[in-house]
Design a protein around this motif. Sequence first.
Motif, PDB file in Angstrom:
ATOM      1  N   ILE A  10       1.035  -1.163  -0.234  1.00  0.00           N
ATOM      2  CA  ILE A  10      -0.404  -0.010   0.129  1.00  0.00           C
ATOM      3  C   ILE A  10       1.114   1.188  -0.079  1.00  0.00           C
ATOM      4  O   ILE A  10       1.856   1.534   0.705  1.00  0.00           O
ATOM      5  CB  ILE A  10      -0.932  -0.072   1.091  1.00  0.00           C
ATOM      6  N   VAL A  11       0.478   2.290  -1.021  1.00  0.00           N
ATOM      7  CA  VAL A  11       1.197   3.700  -0.773  1.00  0.00           C
ATOM      8  C   VAL A  11       0.481   4.320  -0.847  1.00  0.00           C
ATOM      9  O   VAL A  11      -0.733   4.997  -1.551  1.00  0.00           O
ATOM     10  CB  VAL A  11       1.990   3.617  -2.176  1.00  0.00           C
ATOM     11  N   GLY A  31       6.694  -5.406  -6.943  1.00  0.00           N
ATOM     12  CA  GLY A  31       5.211  -5.655  -6.501  1.00  0.00           C
ATOM     13  C   GLY A  31       4.213  -5.610  -6.862  1.00  0.00           C
ATOM     14  O   GLY A  31       3.653  -4.792  -7.931  1.00  0.00           O
ATOM     15  N   LYS A  32       2.630  -6.078  -6.080  1.00  0.00           N
ATOM     16  CA  LYS A  32       1.276  -5.312  -5.906  1.00  0.00           C
ATOM     17  C   LYS A  32       0.881  -4.324  -5.127  1.00  0.00           C
ATOM     18  O   LYS A  32       0.441  -4.351  -4.490  1.00  0.00           O
ATOM     19  CB  LYS A  32       0.625  -7.122  -5.851  1.00  0.00           C
ATOM     20  N   VAL A  33       0.534  -3.668  -5.987  1.00  0.00           N
ATOM     21  CA  VAL A  33       0.962  -1.776  -5.337  1.00  0.00           C
ATOM     22  C   VAL A  33      -0.626  -1.869  -5.412  1.00  0.00           C
ATOM     23  O   VAL A  33      -1.678  -1.815  -6.563  1.00  0.00           O
ATOM     24  CB  VAL A  33       1.355  -0.370  -6.320  1.00  0.00           C
ATOM     25  N   ILE A  34      -1.147  -1.041  -3.842  1.00  0.00           N
ATOM     26  CA  ILE A  34      -2.470  -0.630  -3.799  1.00  0.00           C
ATOM     27  C   ILE A  34      -1.865   1.525  -3.594  1.00  0.00           C
ATOM     28  O   ILE A  34      -1.634   1.788  -2.940  1.00  0.00           O
ATOM     29  CB  ILE A  34      -3.008  -1.101  -2.601  1.00  0.00           C
ATOM     30  N   ALA A  35      -2.670   1.814  -4.829  1.00  0.00           N
ATOM     31  CA  ALA A  35      -1.922   2.662  -5.282  1.00  0.00           C
ATOM     32  C   ALA A  35      -2.974   4.112  -4.409  1.00  0.00           C
ATOM     33  O   ALA A  35      -4.672   3.860  -4.735  1.00  0.00           O
ATOM     34  CB  ALA A  35      -1.644   3.108  -6.514  1.00  0.00           C
ATOM     35  N   ALA A  36      -2.992   4.906  -3.714  1.00  0.00           N
ATOM     36  CA  ALA A  36      -4.066   5.565  -2.981  1.00  0.00           C
ATOM     37  C   ALA A  36      -3.905   7.110  -2.838  1.00  0.00           C
ATOM     38  O   ALA A  36      -2.863   7.228  -2.658  1.00  0.00           O
ATOM     39  CB  ALA A  36      -4.477   4.868  -1.094  1.00  0.00           C
ATOM     40  N   ASP A  37      -4.897   7.731  -3.053  1.00  0.00           N
ATOM     41  CA  ASP A  37      -4.602   9.099  -2.440  1.00  0.00           C
ATOM     42  C   ASP A  37      -6.583  10.086  -2.886  1.00  0.00           C
ATOM     43  O   ASP A  37      -6.913   9.312  -3.136  1.00  0.00           O
ATOM     44  CB  ASP A  37      -3.688   9.658  -4.444  1.00  0.00           C
ATOM     45  N   LYS A  38      -5.983  10.781  -1.838  1.00  0.00           N
ATOM     46  CA  LYS A  38      -7.891  11.989  -2.097  1.00  0.00           C
ATOM     47  C   LYS A  38      -7.839  12.410  -3.261  1.00  0.00           C
ATOM     48  O   LYS A  38      -8.733  12.837  -3.821  1.00  0.00           O
ATOM     49  CB  LYS A  38      -7.222  12.636  -0.806  1.00  0.00           C
ATOM     50  N   MET A  39      -6.352  12.824  -4.232  1.00  0.00           N
ATOM     51  CA  MET A  39      -7.139  13.301  -5.292  1.00  0.00           C
ATOM     52  C   MET A  39      -6.991  12.234  -6.739  1.00  0.00           C
ATOM     53  O   MET A  39      -6.070  11.136  -6.644  1.00  0.00           O
ATOM     54  CB  MET A  39      -5.912  14.110  -5.865  1.00  0.00           C
ATOM     55  N   PRO A  40      -7.565  12.816  -7.429  1.00  0.00           N
ATOM     56  CA  PRO A  40      -8.009  11.306  -8.841  1.00  0.00           C
ATOM     57  C   PRO A  40      -6.897  11.064  -9.519  1.00  0.00           C
ATOM     58  O   PRO A  40      -6.805   9.931 -10.166  1.00  0.00           O
ATOM     59  CB  PRO A  40      -9.201  12.156  -9.943  1.00  0.00           C
ATOM     60  N   THR A  41      -5.888  12.108  -9.709  1.00  0.00           N
ATOM     61  CA  THR A  41      -4.163  11.545  -9.869  1.00  0.00           C
ATOM     62  C   THR A  41      -3.869  10.154  -9.883  1.00  0.00           C
ATOM     63  O   THR A  41      -2.764   9.791 -10.159  1.00  0.00           O
ATOM     64  CB  THR A  41      -2.801  13.021  -9.899  1.00  0.00           C
ATOM     65  N   VAL A  42      -4.518  10.135  -8.350  1.00  0.00           N
ATOM     66  CA  VAL A  42      -3.759   8.269  -8.493  1.00  0.00           C
ATOM     67  C   VAL A  42      -4.039   7.240  -9.807  1.00  0.00           C
ATOM     68  O   VAL A  42      -3.247   6.811  -9.721  1.00  0.00           O
ATOM     69  CB  VAL A  42      -4.514   7.967  -7.394  1.00  0.00           C
ATOM     70  N   HIS A  43      -5.187   7.500 -10.237  1.00  0.00           N
ATOM     71  CA  HIS A  43      -5.456   6.661 -11.643  1.00  0.00           C
ATOM     72  C   HIS A  43      -4.556   6.742 -12.134  1.00  0.00           C
ATOM     73  O   HIS A  43      -4.502   6.092 -13.361  1.00  0.00           O
ATOM     74  CB  HIS A  43      -6.507   6.388 -11.907  1.00  0.00           C
ATOM     75  N   GLU A  60      -8.886   6.068  -4.518  1.00  0.00           N
ATOM     76  CA  GLU A  60      -9.207   7.357  -3.775  1.00  0.00           C
ATOM     77  C   GLU A  60      -9.944   7.114  -2.460  1.00  0.00           C
ATOM     78  O   GLU A  60     -11.248   6.585  -1.901  1.00  0.00           O
ATOM     79  CB  GLU A  60     -10.588   8.024  -4.828  1.00  0.00           C
ATOM     80  N   MET A  61      -9.174   7.857  -1.423  1.00  0.00           N
ATOM     81  CA  MET A  61      -9.475   8.014   0.157  1.00  0.00           C
ATOM     82  C   MET A  61      -8.613   8.630   0.448  1.00  0.00           C
ATOM     83  O   MET A  61      -8.123   9.355  -0.043  1.00  0.00           O
ATOM     84  CB  MET A  61      -8.910   6.409   0.233  1.00  0.00           C
ATOM     85  N   ASP A  62      -9.516   9.444   2.071  1.00  0.00           N
ATOM     86  CA  ASP A  62      -8.638  10.323   2.842  1.00  0.00           C
ATOM     87  C   ASP A  62      -7.674   9.154   3.837  1.00  0.00           C
ATOM     88  O   ASP A  62      -8.860   8.786   4.843  1.00  0.00           O
ATOM     89  CB  ASP A  62     -10.254  11.213   3.430  1.00  0.00           C
ATOM     90  N   ALA A  63      -6.036   9.688   3.643  1.00  0.00           N
ATOM     91  CA  ALA A  63      -5.366   9.528   4.770  1.00  0.00           C
ATOM     92  C   ALA A  63      -5.612   9.459   6.324  1.00  0.00           C
ATOM     93  O   ALA A  63      -5.587   8.590   6.536  1.00  0.00           O
ATOM     94  CB  ALA A  63      -4.072   9.462   4.391  1.00  0.00           C
TER      95      ALA A  63
END
Length: 267
Positions: A10-11, A31-43, A60-63
């Motif tokens: 997870i990042v 690695g198998k990455v779950i990329a998370a961010d509040k901003m849609p730029t994570v995609h 998309e989530m709030d850390a």
Amino acid sequence: MNRFEEKSIIVTGAGSGIGRATARRFAAEGGKVIAADKMPTVHETVQMITADGGTAIGVEMDAGSESDVKALVDRAIAENGGIDIVFANAGITGGLSGGLFDSDAESWAEILRVNLIGPYLAIKYAAPEIEKRGGGAIICTASVAGIRSGAGPSSYSASKAGVINLVKTAAQQMTGSNVRINAVCPGIIETGMTKPVFDYARDAGKLEKIGQLNPLKRGGQPEELAGAVTFLASDDASYVNGQALAVDGGLSSSHPVTRQLPKQAAH
């Protein structure tokens, strides 16, 4: 190298800067990455990873939200069968100003929620899952601003000092688990957060001034932080635990001085 082959990772804060560079590095090494961010730029980060042949899912989530962090951990378990590594990187500055007397309790609370409670939540929910897999690593992003004054606004600096202590206390509380918990402390790195500083320097023709106070006399790049984070996450750092690694060109190695010139060689 494939140091992270089949590892579930997870990042957070993966939508730009250090988080994006590190997510890409983890994926490039298997690695198998779950990329998370509040901003849609994570995609966009996920698109970059998949274009390079890696494996990633964007969330998309709030850390700083407990329910969001728990859901993120559950998603990683559902997708990858568990969790091996977490890079709790998401953070905010709250603006480049922010002295004690021109900020307020509300802004402080928000900065602490994201920068300090966020890593706490990542540890709370991920560490037990990592232990179930036989151990692994959690890396939290602190800052040289958390080491001593002068590298950021007071609220930001206090939150990052908290992260440094958090990894120390968490490492102790995970005694016997084989879950290593460390922090990285970036100096001035060119990211979305510091973009106004770098843009101003470029526009003024003073880019060489960025990082002039550190011995390397330059700012850093996100990829340089990614190297440090992936080291701490790897078996190469198997005996590194409860530490805060400064990645700052040497900035925090000294107290402020008026002059720092080498002595002239004798002739």
